[in-house]
Design a protein around this motif. Structure first.
Motif, PDB file in Angstrom:
ATOM      1  N   GLU A 112       0.824  -1.205   0.000  1.00  0.00           N
ATOM      2  CA  GLU A 112       0.000   0.000   0.000  1.00  0.00           C
ATOM      3  C   GLU A 112       0.862   1.261   0.000  1.00  0.00           C
ATOM      4  O   GLU A 112       0.562   2.239  -0.709  1.00  0.00           O
ATOM      5  CB  GLU A 112      -0.930  -0.010   1.215  1.00  0.00           C
ATOM      6  N   ALA A 113       1.934   1.247   0.791  1.00  0.00           N
ATOM      7  CA  ALA A 113       2.826   2.401   0.817  1.00  0.00           C
ATOM      8  C   ALA A 113       3.477   2.605  -0.546  1.00  0.00           C
ATOM      9  O   ALA A 113       3.620   3.747  -1.023  1.00  0.00           O
ATOM     10  CB  ALA A 113       3.899   2.216   1.897  1.00  0.00           C
ATOM     11  N   ALA A 114       3.864   1.507  -1.196  1.00  0.00           N
ATOM     12  CA  ALA A 114       4.471   1.620  -2.523  1.00  0.00           C
ATOM     13  C   ALA A 114       3.468   2.167  -3.533  1.00  0.00           C
ATOM     14  O   ALA A 114       3.808   2.980  -4.405  1.00  0.00           O
ATOM     15  CB  ALA A 114       4.996   0.256  -2.971  1.00  0.00           C
ATOM     16  N   THR A 115       2.176   1.766  -3.397  1.00  0.00           N
ATOM     17  CA  THR A 115       1.142   2.257  -4.305  1.00  0.00           C
ATOM     18  C   THR A 115       0.937   3.752  -4.127  1.00  0.00           C
ATOM     19  O   THR A 115       0.818   4.511  -5.100  1.00  0.00           O
ATOM     20  CB  THR A 115      -0.162   1.492  -4.062  1.00  0.00           C
ATOM     21  N   GLN A 116       0.885   4.166  -2.855  1.00  0.00           N
ATOM     22  CA  GLN A 116       0.727   5.595  -2.593  1.00  0.00           C
ATOM     23  C   GLN A 116       1.898   6.397  -3.143  1.00  0.00           C
ATOM     24  O   GLN A 116       1.730   7.472  -3.726  1.00  0.00           O
ATOM     25  CB  GLN A 116       0.585   5.829  -1.086  1.00  0.00           C
ATOM     26  N   GLN A 117       3.094   5.861  -2.975  1.00  0.00           N
ATOM     27  CA  GLN A 117       4.279   6.553  -3.494  1.00  0.00           C
ATOM     28  C   GLN A 117       4.225   6.653  -5.010  1.00  0.00           C
ATOM     29  O   GLN A 117       4.566   7.690  -5.597  1.00  0.00           O
ATOM     30  CB  GLN A 117       5.542   5.830  -3.047  1.00  0.00           C
ATOM     31  N   ASN A 118       3.767   5.584  -5.656  1.00  0.00           N
ATOM     32  CA  ASN A 118       3.646   5.616  -7.118  1.00  0.00           C
ATOM     33  C   ASN A 118       2.614   6.651  -7.556  1.00  0.00           C
ATOM     34  O   ASN A 118       2.793   7.351  -8.559  1.00  0.00           O
ATOM     35  CB  ASN A 118       3.276   4.241  -7.657  1.00  0.00           C
TER      36      ASN A 118
ATOM     37  N   ALA B 274       1.325  11.885  -9.844  1.00  0.00           N
ATOM     38  CA  ALA B 274       0.745  13.232  -9.733  1.00  0.00           C
ATOM     39  C   ALA B 274       1.801  14.304  -9.946  1.00  0.00           C
ATOM     40  O   ALA B 274       1.582  15.287 -10.644  1.00  0.00           O
ATOM     41  CB  ALA B 274       0.082  13.393  -8.368  1.00  0.00           C
ATOM     42  N   LEU B 275       2.977  14.098  -9.324  1.00  0.00           N
ATOM     43  CA  LEU B 275       4.056  15.068  -9.517  1.00  0.00           C
ATOM     44  C   LEU B 275       4.498  15.128 -10.974  1.00  0.00           C
ATOM     45  O   LEU B 275       4.783  16.199 -11.516  1.00  0.00           O
ATOM     46  CB  LEU B 275       5.237  14.717  -8.608  1.00  0.00           C
ATOM     47  N   GLY B 276       4.542  13.975 -11.600  1.00  0.00           N
ATOM     48  CA  GLY B 276       4.915  13.950 -13.008  1.00  0.00           C
ATOM     49  C   GLY B 276       3.907  14.691 -13.883  1.00  0.00           C
ATOM     50  O   GLY B 276       4.268  15.420 -14.817  1.00  0.00           O
TER      51      GLY B 276
END
Length: 584
Positions: free
Chosen positions: A527-533, A538-540
């Motif tokens: 889940e943390a990896a998904t949020q980071q992705n 979004a930043l991209g």
């Protein structure tokens, strides 16, 4: 106590008389396969210690092996034993895991439970590897006895004041007089053995009795052997109201049968004798091993080998015929003179008597019998692991399928050890539990969910893993099919539980459980990896929008600059206007 001893002696006599037919079979095996084994018909006798001393005090292997002319049966048993030990219980690997032994095993062990059981497993293997425990010499000897006779026995003793909580001792068949319960498992044992008077006095002290103590105090007699019988049988429920081992499930007695004198009494919470049985069938306390089906071939092969030796001797040193009454031995040494063995013309007065012996023919007849013995003792199956190699490269799936085939062929050979090894673990875990190894604060502390739970081994030896390879093959093919279906029906891969696949691979390939995180930890990490992705995406996107806005702004500025340039250059403006009219 004489009444107890007499009752035990009567039961021992009944068991001893019931195994006489087995002793005849064991004597044949001992003569041709394991000549170092003690005699089988001596330990059951109540007297005539001189006969027992004669058997145990002489190098029996050297005496009995003089009639063995072919070594196939000897090294075949060694090879079978080595193959089983290497593939089923390798010294350099952990060949079992531990799991809860629930009635139905509805729920798999949690990650916390698996880590605790893995710590216990590692400790058990550490203790077995300790030379003070005596496990490996005892285990290998018991496996060899099982391969030859059909049964191998060990005694697991609970130690106190030692660096190892338990120790193993191999028990030869001549000292084993067992009986089985209704479930076919051993629950009674009478073990006659010989100790010196000094050993008995050291172990049992004043309980050894006046006769033995006098012998132990006499320098000339202290090392004389005295027969002892160790009897173990279930304790009745009404007798289990005492404290300590006196109320344990199995009662234990040591006594001197000739004097009917009890020298020790105790008990065991688990049956202390464990049995490796080649073919544990029905209600029999003994089983037949693979040699039972090859004993006739072994005897025939040795008879042929003896005749081949005689034939070879006749070919190299044939019998001679001489003329007349000259019966002197002919001297064939270089330079020797044999008077009277040639006539005046120099013709010899003796000739070799060719009996027509052909050692090459004997060797040709012996080879099929050697092959039959190898087949009966599974040597051809071991050879499969070495010589059955496919020409050319193999895919991973092909390699796994071939490994599975080998496991299925060799599996029935190794499965004979499972029951005995499970009994070993039960005894070991029981001893550790009574010593407080699982209490809070101990390095082997167990989680609350395992309190009072039964623990059983799950075998993970190379041989057992070979038989599980089919699960990995099935998982791999299912995953390949799901990936193909995903192209035409999106969402199929969502039904694949990758946690199950990872745990299956960890189990089959024998990787440690601590290599994988728990499912909860893995889920949170995913889940943390998904949020980071998502944040990275979004930043991209914001960066791309900024770049587009910047491009638009720069384009507007360029357009304004162009307008100003046109206004400042009338000639350029007129040229552009003429080009536009011509194009129209």
């Amino acid at each position: 106590m004489s009444g107890v001893v007499q009752d035990l002696l009567d039961e021992f006599d009944g068991i001893a008389s019931g195994r006489s037919r087995w002793e005849r079979y064991w004597r044949q095996i001992s003569a041709w396969v394991l000549p170092q084994t003690d005699q089988f018909d001596q330990m059951s006798q109540r007297s005539d210690n001189s006969a027992i001393d004669a058997v145990i005090g002489t190098p029996v292997a050297a005496e009995r092996s003089r009639n063995i002319y072919d070594m196939t049966s000897l090294w075949a048993i060694d090879r079978l034993t080595s193959g089983l030990v290497s593939l089923k219980t390798p010294e350099s690997d952990n060949w079992h895991d531990l799991d809860r032994d629930d009635d139905f095993n509805f729920e798999p062990a949690s990650h916390e439970e698996r880590l605790a059981l893995e710590r216990l497993r590692d400790y058990l293997f550490k203790m077995r590897a300790n030379p003070n425990s005596g496990f490996w010499p005892s285990h290998k000897a018991a496996v060899k006895s099982m391969c030859a006779f059909g049964d191998g026995w060990q005694f697991i003793k609970e130690e106190s004041g030692s660096r190892t909580p338990f120790s193993y001792q191999f028990i030869q068949l001549p000292e084993v007089f067992p009986a089985v319960g209704p479930n076919g498992r051993p629950n009674r044992m009478f073990r006659p053995f010989l100790w010196t008077a000094h050993q008995i006095a050291t172990e049992f002290g004043d309980k050894a009795g006046t006769k033995v103590l006098d012998m132990a105090n006499d320098p000339k007699r202290k090392h004389e052997r005295v027969r002892i019988i160790h009897a173990v049988r279930p304790r009745s429920d009404e007798m289990r109201n005492k404290m300590g081992v006196q109320g344990a499930q199995y009662a234990s007695w040591y006594f001197l049968p000739e004097d009917k004198h009890l020298i020790g009494e105790g008990g065991f919470w688990e049956f202390p004798f464990t049995r490796y049985a080649w073919s544990n069938q029905g209600q029999r306390p003994y089983s037949e091993g693979p040699v039972a089906y090859a004993i006739s071939e072994i005897q025939s092969l040795n008879a042929l080998a003896r005749d081949e030796l005689i034939a070879a001797g006749q070919s190299l040193r044939p019998p001679l015929g001489v003329v007349g009454k000259n019966f002197g031995r002919i001297n064939f040494n270089p330079g020797a003179i044999n008077p009277g063995l040639v006539n005046g013309d120099g013709q010899p007065l003796f000739a070799a008597l060719n009996a027509g012996s052909r050692p090459d023919f004997a060797a040709a007849v012996m080879q099929p019998r050697r092959d039959a013995i190898r087949e009966a003792l599974y040597l051809n199956l071991w050879q499969i692991l070495i010589s059955d190699q496919k020409a050319g490269p193999e895919t991973a799936t092909e390699a796994m399928l071939r490994a599975q085939e080998k496991g299925e062929m060799l599996g029935p050979v190794g499965i004979s050890l499972n029951e005995g090894l499970s009994a070993n673990v039960d005894r070991e875990v029981g001893i550790l539990n009574r010593k407080g190894a699982f209490n809070p604060g101990s390095p082997l502390e167990m989680p609350e969910s395992l309190s009072g739970a039964e623990i059983a081994p799950q075998f993970t030896s190379p041989l057992d893993r070979l038989r599980k390879v089919s699960q990995i093959v099935g998982a791999q093919r299912t995953l390949e099919l799901a990936m193909a279906l995903e192209q035409s029906k999106p969402g199929v891969l969502a039904r694949i539980d990758t946690d199950v696949i990872l745990e299956l691979a960890q189990d089959v390939y024998g990787a440690p459980a601590k290599m994988l995180l728990s499912r909860d930890v893995g889920k949170k990490a995913a889940e943390a990896a998904t949020q980071q992705n998502q944040m990275s995406t979004a930043l991209g996107g914001a960066q791309m929008a900024g770049d587009a806005a910047r491009s638009v702004g720069e384009g507007a500025q360029a357009a304004a600059a162009g307008t100003q340039a046109l206004q400042a250059a009338p000639a350029l403006a007129q040229a552009l206007q003429r080009a536009t009219q011509q194009a129209a």
